[in-house]
Design an enzyme around this catalytic site. Structure first.
Site, PDB file in Angstrom:
ATOM      1  N   PHE A   2      -3.116   3.964 -14.522  1.00 50.50           N
ATOM      2  CA  PHE A   2      -2.576   5.154 -13.847  1.00 50.50           C
ATOM      3  C   PHE A   2      -2.486   6.345 -14.788  1.00 50.50           C
ATOM      4  O   PHE A   2      -2.620   7.502 -14.357  1.00 50.50           O
ATOM      5  CB  PHE A   2      -1.195   4.837 -13.271  1.00 50.50           C
ATOM      6  CG  PHE A   2      -0.520   6.024 -12.649  1.00 50.50           C
ATOM      7  CD1 PHE A   2      -0.951   6.527 -11.431  1.00 50.50           C
ATOM      8  CD2 PHE A   2       0.552   6.647 -13.278  1.00 50.50           C
ATOM      9  CE1 PHE A   2      -0.337   7.625 -10.845  1.00 50.50           C
ATOM     10  CE2 PHE A   2       1.171   7.742 -12.713  1.00 50.50           C
ATOM     11  CZ  PHE A   2       0.735   8.235 -11.491  1.00 50.50           C
TER      12      PHE A   2
ATOM     13  N   LEU B  93       0.338  -0.322 -11.291  1.00 48.55           N
ATOM     14  CA  LEU B  93      -0.966   0.297 -11.045  1.00 48.55           C
ATOM     15  C   LEU B  93      -1.820   0.211 -12.303  1.00 48.55           C
ATOM     16  O   LEU B  93      -1.327   0.404 -13.419  1.00 48.55           O
ATOM     17  CB  LEU B  93      -0.798   1.754 -10.619  1.00 48.55           C
ATOM     18  CG  LEU B  93       0.021   1.994  -9.341  1.00 48.55           C
ATOM     19  CD1 LEU B  93       0.024   3.485  -8.990  1.00 48.55           C
ATOM     20  CD2 LEU B  93      -0.531   1.184  -8.179  1.00 48.55           C
TER      21      LEU B  93
ATOM     22  N   GLY C  86       7.750   4.564 -13.243  1.00 46.13           N
ATOM     23  CA  GLY C  86       6.715   5.569 -13.059  1.00 46.13           C
ATOM     24  C   GLY C  86       5.592   5.123 -12.145  1.00 46.13           C
ATOM     25  O   GLY C  86       5.334   5.715 -11.090  1.00 46.13           O
ATOM     26  N   ASP C  87       4.885   4.066 -12.561  1.00 48.71           N
ATOM     27  CA  ASP C  87       3.794   3.529 -11.729  1.00 48.71           C
ATOM     28  C   ASP C  87       4.061   2.070 -11.386  1.00 48.71           C
ATOM     29  O   ASP C  87       3.132   1.303 -11.142  1.00 48.71           O
ATOM     30  CB  ASP C  87       2.454   3.678 -12.452  1.00 48.71           C
ATOM     31  CG  ASP C  87       2.407   2.908 -13.767  1.00 48.71           C
ATOM     32  OD1 ASP C  87       3.477   2.523 -14.273  1.00 48.71           O
ATOM     33  OD2 ASP C  87       1.295   2.693 -14.293  1.00 48.71           O
ATOM     34  N   GLU C  88       5.343   1.708 -11.348  1.00 53.87           N
ATOM     35  CA  GLU C  88       5.735   0.329 -11.065  1.00 53.87           C
ATOM     36  C   GLU C  88       6.448   0.248  -9.718  1.00 53.87           C
ATOM     37  O   GLU C  88       7.356   1.035  -9.424  1.00 53.87           O
ATOM     38  CB  GLU C  88       6.664  -0.195 -12.168  1.00 53.87           C
ATOM     39  CG  GLU C  88       5.988  -0.288 -13.527  1.00 53.87           C
ATOM     40  CD  GLU C  88       6.953  -0.704 -14.615  1.00 53.87           C
ATOM     41  OE1 GLU C  88       6.497  -1.233 -15.643  1.00 53.87           O
ATOM     42  OE2 GLU C  88       8.176  -0.497 -14.443  1.00 53.87           O
TER      43      GLU C  88
END
Length: 275
Positions: free
Chosen positions: A127, A124, A165-167
């Site tokens: 993020f 993302l 986390g944001d992957e």
């Protein structure tokens, strides 16, 4: 005809003598005991000369209860086992596959008869700013919405996962052509164009890297091929982010200064692709 109290009397006495039927028992257990009473009655009355077995009714009853309790325990153990297996293999926030399950699925796909698979790596864009400005609760809400949109963008045979986390990542089995993976990436990018409700409309973008197994990797072990494929997808994702974000890149195995690989008809096989 055997009087009901002739049957119920010994059971009632046994229950109270052994303190097995008090109000302190959970409702579910009291229900089990009551069911055992009727099951025992059915066993006795259905047997030839059942009325003569009345003196054995308490023992039959206790055996019935033990069997019912054991069956219930086995059911709960199996249910608990399935819950633990699900928790061990899925991300607790998004319910997508976690890194371990994703890696296992990729290894399994690579150990099956030779076929092409693809890995899509998603990160993302910006993020951290969501958590910093809107708070972690809003960040979690966004991640769950992103997961839902990713889930709706993949094929039924694909494995979408949250690996950090944001992957996020997607394993695509049976890739006939790189365009199969590109189609998934494009659908996901398109799905993110709609705003998300985070105490107001909010739009998020992402950078995507795509890598497909090639003939040159067939000599590697499944573990080495899986690691190589993820490295290539990750490298392609960083190319997309460096190029301006909100787009995808297909991993290009050719040297930076070399010619673009083409098919016999002149079509590009592993060209960079952007939205």
């Amino acid at each position: 005809m055997t009087a009901p109290m002739q049957i119920m009397g010994p059971l009632y006495t046994t229950l109270h003598q052994r303190n097995l039927y008090g109000r302190h028992l959970p409702a579910a257990l009291r229900t089990t005991l009551l069911a055992g009473v009727f099951a025992s009655m059915a066993v006795v009355l259905a047997a030839p000369g059942g009325s003569g077995l009345l003196e054995q009714l308490p023992s039959i009853f206790m055996m019935t209860i033990i069997l019912r309790v054991l069956a219930g325990c086995l059911h709960r153990l199996e249910s608990t086992r399935m819950q633990l297996h699900h928790r061990a293999n899925h991300d607790s926030l998004t319910e997508l596959a976690n890194r371990d399950m994703f890696t296992e699925a990729m290894f399994g796909a690579l150990t099956e008869p030779p076929r092409s698979i693809a890995a899509i790596f998603i990160d993302l864009d910006d993020f951290k700013g969501v958590n910093d400005t809107l708070g972690h609760a809003a960040g979690d809400k966004l991640l769950k919405e992103v997961a839902d949109r990713l889930r709706s963008s993949v094929r039924a045979t694909d494995v979408p996962a949250r690996i950090g986390g944001d992957e996020f990542a997607v394993l695509l089995r049976d890739v006939a052509d790189p365009s199969d993976a590109i189609a998934v990436a494009e659908r996901f990018l398109h799905s993110l164009q709609g705003p998300m409700d985070l105490d107001g409309p909010y739009r998020v973008t992402c950078s995507i890297g795509i890598a497909v197994t090639t003939e040159t990797t067939q000599l590697l072990t499944p573990g080495e091929r899986a690691e190589r494929l993820l490295q290539h997808a990750d490298a392609a994702m960083y190319q997309a982010k460096t190029a301006g974000k909100n787009q995808y890149r297909m991993f290009d195995p050719r040297p930076a200064s070399g010619p673009m690989p083409t098919t016999a008809t002149g079509d590009v096989t592993f060209a960079e692709a952007s939205r």
